[in-house]
Scaffold this active site. Structure first.
Site, PDB file in Angstrom:
ATOM      1  N   HIS A   1      -3.477   5.146  -3.067  1.00  0.00           N
ATOM      2  CA  HIS A   1      -3.875   5.290  -4.473  1.00  0.00           C
ATOM      3  C   HIS A   1      -5.380   5.365  -4.691  1.00  0.00           C
ATOM      4  O   HIS A   1      -5.840   5.590  -5.809  1.00  0.00           O
ATOM      5  CB  HIS A   1      -3.234   4.192  -5.339  1.00  0.00           C
TER       6      HIS A   1
ATOM      7  N   THR B   1      -2.994  -3.328   1.246  1.00  0.00           N
ATOM      8  CA  THR B   1      -2.812  -4.765   1.474  1.00  0.00           C
ATOM      9  C   THR B   1      -1.831  -4.998   2.611  1.00  0.00           C
ATOM     10  O   THR B   1      -2.094  -5.804   3.517  1.00  0.00           O
ATOM     11  CB  THR B   1      -2.308  -5.447   0.182  1.00  0.00           C
TER      12      THR B   1
ATOM     13  N   THR C   1      13.893   0.974   4.223  1.00  0.00           N
ATOM     14  CA  THR C   1      14.041   2.417   4.014  1.00  0.00           C
ATOM     15  C   THR C   1      12.692   3.003   3.631  1.00  0.00           C
ATOM     16  O   THR C   1      12.003   2.488   2.745  1.00  0.00           O
ATOM     17  CB  THR C   1      15.085   2.684   2.907  1.00  0.00           C
TER      18      THR C   1
ATOM     19  N   ASN D   1     -15.746  -2.592  -0.973  1.00  0.00           N
ATOM     20  CA  ASN D   1     -15.217  -2.142  -2.256  1.00  0.00           C
ATOM     21  C   ASN D   1     -16.071  -2.552  -3.449  1.00  0.00           C
ATOM     22  O   ASN D   1     -15.968  -1.951  -4.501  1.00  0.00           O
ATOM     23  CB  ASN D   1     -13.786  -2.676  -2.447  1.00  0.00           C
TER      24      ASN D   1
ATOM     25  N   GLN E   1     -11.584   1.984   1.310  1.00  0.00           N
ATOM     26  CA  GLN E   1     -12.583   2.613   0.435  1.00  0.00           C
ATOM     27  C   GLN E   1     -13.274   3.787   1.115  1.00  0.00           C
ATOM     28  O   GLN E   1     -13.786   4.682   0.441  1.00  0.00           O
ATOM     29  CB  GLN E   1     -13.631   1.580  -0.028  1.00  0.00           C
TER      30      GLN E   1
ATOM     31  N   CYS F   1     -12.513 -11.431  -9.686  1.00  0.00           N
ATOM     32  CA  CYS F   1     -11.692 -10.980  -8.567  1.00  0.00           C
ATOM     33  C   CYS F   1     -10.392 -10.421  -9.126  1.00  0.00           C
ATOM     34  O   CYS F   1     -10.131 -10.449 -10.324  1.00  0.00           O
ATOM     35  CB  CYS F   1     -11.427 -12.113  -7.588  1.00  0.00           C
TER      36      CYS F   1
ATOM     37  N   SER G   1      -5.182   3.299   2.073  1.00  0.00           N
ATOM     38  CA  SER G   1      -4.306   3.143   0.904  1.00  0.00           C
ATOM     39  C   SER G   1      -4.237   4.461   0.143  1.00  0.00           C
ATOM     40  O   SER G   1      -5.283   5.088  -0.110  1.00  0.00           O
ATOM     41  CB  SER G   1      -4.879   2.050   0.008  1.00  0.00           C
TER      42      SER G   1
HETATM   43  N1  PLP Z   1      -8.955  -3.101   1.128  1.00  0.00           N
HETATM   44  C1  PLP Z   1      -9.921  -2.674   0.299  1.00  0.00           C
HETATM   45  C2  PLP Z   1     -11.321  -2.530   0.805  1.00  0.00           C
HETATM   46  C3  PLP Z   1      -9.624  -2.376  -1.033  1.00  0.00           C
HETATM   47  O1  PLP Z   1     -10.586  -1.967  -1.856  1.00  0.00           O
HETATM   48  C4  PLP Z   1      -8.281  -2.523  -1.481  1.00  0.00           C
HETATM   49  C5  PLP Z   1      -7.917  -2.278  -2.890  1.00  0.00           C
HETATM   50  O2  PLP Z   1      -8.702  -2.454  -3.788  1.00  0.00           O
HETATM   51  C6  PLP Z   1      -7.303  -2.949  -0.572  1.00  0.00           C
HETATM   52  C7  PLP Z   1      -7.674  -3.230   0.730  1.00  0.00           C
HETATM   53  C8  PLP Z   1      -5.865  -3.120  -0.973  1.00  0.00           C
HETATM   54  O3  PLP Z   1      -5.217  -1.878  -1.094  1.00  0.00           O
HETATM   55  P1  PLP Z   1      -3.890  -1.739  -2.006  1.00  0.00           P
HETATM   56  O4  PLP Z   1      -4.361  -1.768  -3.421  1.00  0.00           O
HETATM   57  O5  PLP Z   1      -3.324  -0.411  -1.602  1.00  0.00           O
HETATM   58  O6  PLP Z   1      -2.996  -2.856  -1.648  1.00  0.00           O
END
Ligand code: PLP
Length: 389
Positions: free
Chosen positions: A203, A70, A239, A153, A181, A327, A201
């Site tokens: 995670h 994000t 930091t 996604n 993704q 959502c 990202s």
């Molecule tokens: N962009 C896409 C296509 C995603 O699927 C996601 C998370 O689901 C994000 C951005 C946001 O990533 P984060 O969860 O690391 O903020």
């Protein structure tokens, strides 16, 4: 439990935990400190940056660590558009696709609301693909940035990023792609893609939540969003999350080594899963592109059900996945992505997304497919007549 919600998040890989652990414990220094603890942390951060750069085929100085996808998307969309506008006040438009993640879409809407930009939305076809010529028709002399996601996604559709970036380049407009993704499943060479900016990202790849990366090319101007001590070459103060950077770089390196083989293996399993669901669940409808899709995503609508009820029923059978209809904020509005594909809102409410980690097995998907067959029949038998069918 059979976990089929990897597009939401993934467990932290053991190798990743082991790589990051020292920086959470003994080597806990602040990379800005001028003593040996600080230097150890600074070295780990620099090595992580180089490791990410190697996977992306860019220079280490082009990698900015962020708190996740994000933030990377926000920094790209707002940071590039605002920096370009500061240099040339006639630049006041951005192009995004109709199916961007809210991190991109809401950043563009912020530019519109607060900075007077116009947002040009590139539509998608019924399989979720944008058109390269459609992008060309939206580009204007005032366009500051194009941001089009690599892979979606919700439905997994993969966009022709290299061709889109080439058109933007023809018009001298920087091209950002949200590869959150795509990472782990598709090639991430930014030179081959022609991307000027790309978000990842941690995670989604086996690193912890709260770690991300934004690649920005060379001297592309970038207005920081977070001001302070000037870390990350002034692009992102605060930091640094050293352990997070180590984790993300380790996960990215591992997944990029495994990617060609895993993508082929999981695509084959996905095809078998899709074929079985379409053959055995009456009226099941695949959403997204038939072939240009992420290896890891199989998404459907099951008219005559509600996605949420199928989800609950599946969980009773030990299968965890996600409903495409809600959502992130928990709204029960139909998915804007599915509606953009031309799917009727009442059908969009029946969406279910299955998304796989690279550890998924054929056995798990066979059990899951059997559970889906039972769950859909059960929900349809319980449900009052549904206009979505
Ligand atoms: N962009 C896409 C296509 C995603 O699927 C996601 C998370 O689901 C994000 C951005 C946001 O990533 P984060 O969860 O690391 O903020």
């Amino acid at each position: 439990m059979i976990f089929l919600d990897a597009a939401a998040t993934t467990p932290v890989r053991r190798e990743v935990l082991e790589a990051m652990w020292p920086y959470l414990s003994g080597d806990f220094g602040n990379p800005s400190s001028h003593h040996s603890l600080g230097e150890t942390a600074a070295t780990a951060l620099a090595e992580s940056r180089s490791a990410v750069a190697k996977v992306l085929n860019c220079r280490a100085g082009e990698v900015t660590f962020t708190s996740g996808g994000t933030e990377a998307d926000n920094l790209a969309v707002k940071g590039i558009a605002l920096a370009r506008q500061a240099a040339d006040s006639s630049l006041n438009r951005v192009v995004i696709s109709a199916i961007e993640h809210p991190a991109v879409e809401e950043s563009a809407r912020y530019l519109e609301r607060v900075h007077g930009f116009t947002v040009d939305v590139l539509p998608v076809d019924s399989e979720g693909l944008v058109s390269v010529e459609g992008l060309r028709s939206l580009l204007r002399p005032e366009t500051a940035l194009v941001s089009i996601m690599y892979a979606n996604n919700e439905v997994g559709t993969v966009q022709p990023v290299a061709a889109l970036a080439a058109v933007a380049r023809e018009y001298g407009v920087p091209f950002h792609t949200d590869a959150v993704q795509a990472a782990g499943w598709l090639p991430l060479d930014v030179k081959a893609l022609g991307a000027d900016a790309l978000s990842i990202s941690g995670h989604k790849l086996g690193a912890p939540k709260g770690s991300g990366v934004l690649f920005t090319k060379g001297r592309l101007p970038l207005e920081p969003l977070v001001h302070g001590g000037g870390q990350e070459r002034g692009r992102r103060s605060g930091t640094e999350n050293v352990a997070g950077a180590v984790a993300l770089s380790t996960a990215l390196r591992l997944s990029s080594t495994e990617q060609p083989q895993q993508a082929a293996r999981v695509s084959e399993l996905r095809e078998t899963f899709i074929a079985r669901i379409l053959a055995n669940v009456p009226d099941a409808m695949l959403t997204g592109h038939r072939s240009q899709r992420l290896p890891s995503v199989a998404s459907f609508c099951f008219p005559g059900t509600s996605g949420e009820s199928v989800l609950l029923e599946l969980e009773r059978h030990g299968v965890v996945c996600s409903s495409g209809s809600a959502c992130a904020a928990g709204s029960d509005a139909p998915s804007a992505v599915l509606v953009a594909l031309g799917i009727a809102p009442e059908t969009a409410q029946t969406a279910v997304r299955f998304s796989f980690t690279s550890a998924v097995t054929g056995d798990e998907l066979e059990q899951a497919a059997a559970a889906v067959e039972t769950a859909v029949v059960r929900v349809r038998n319980l449900a009052p007549p549904n206009p979505g069918r």
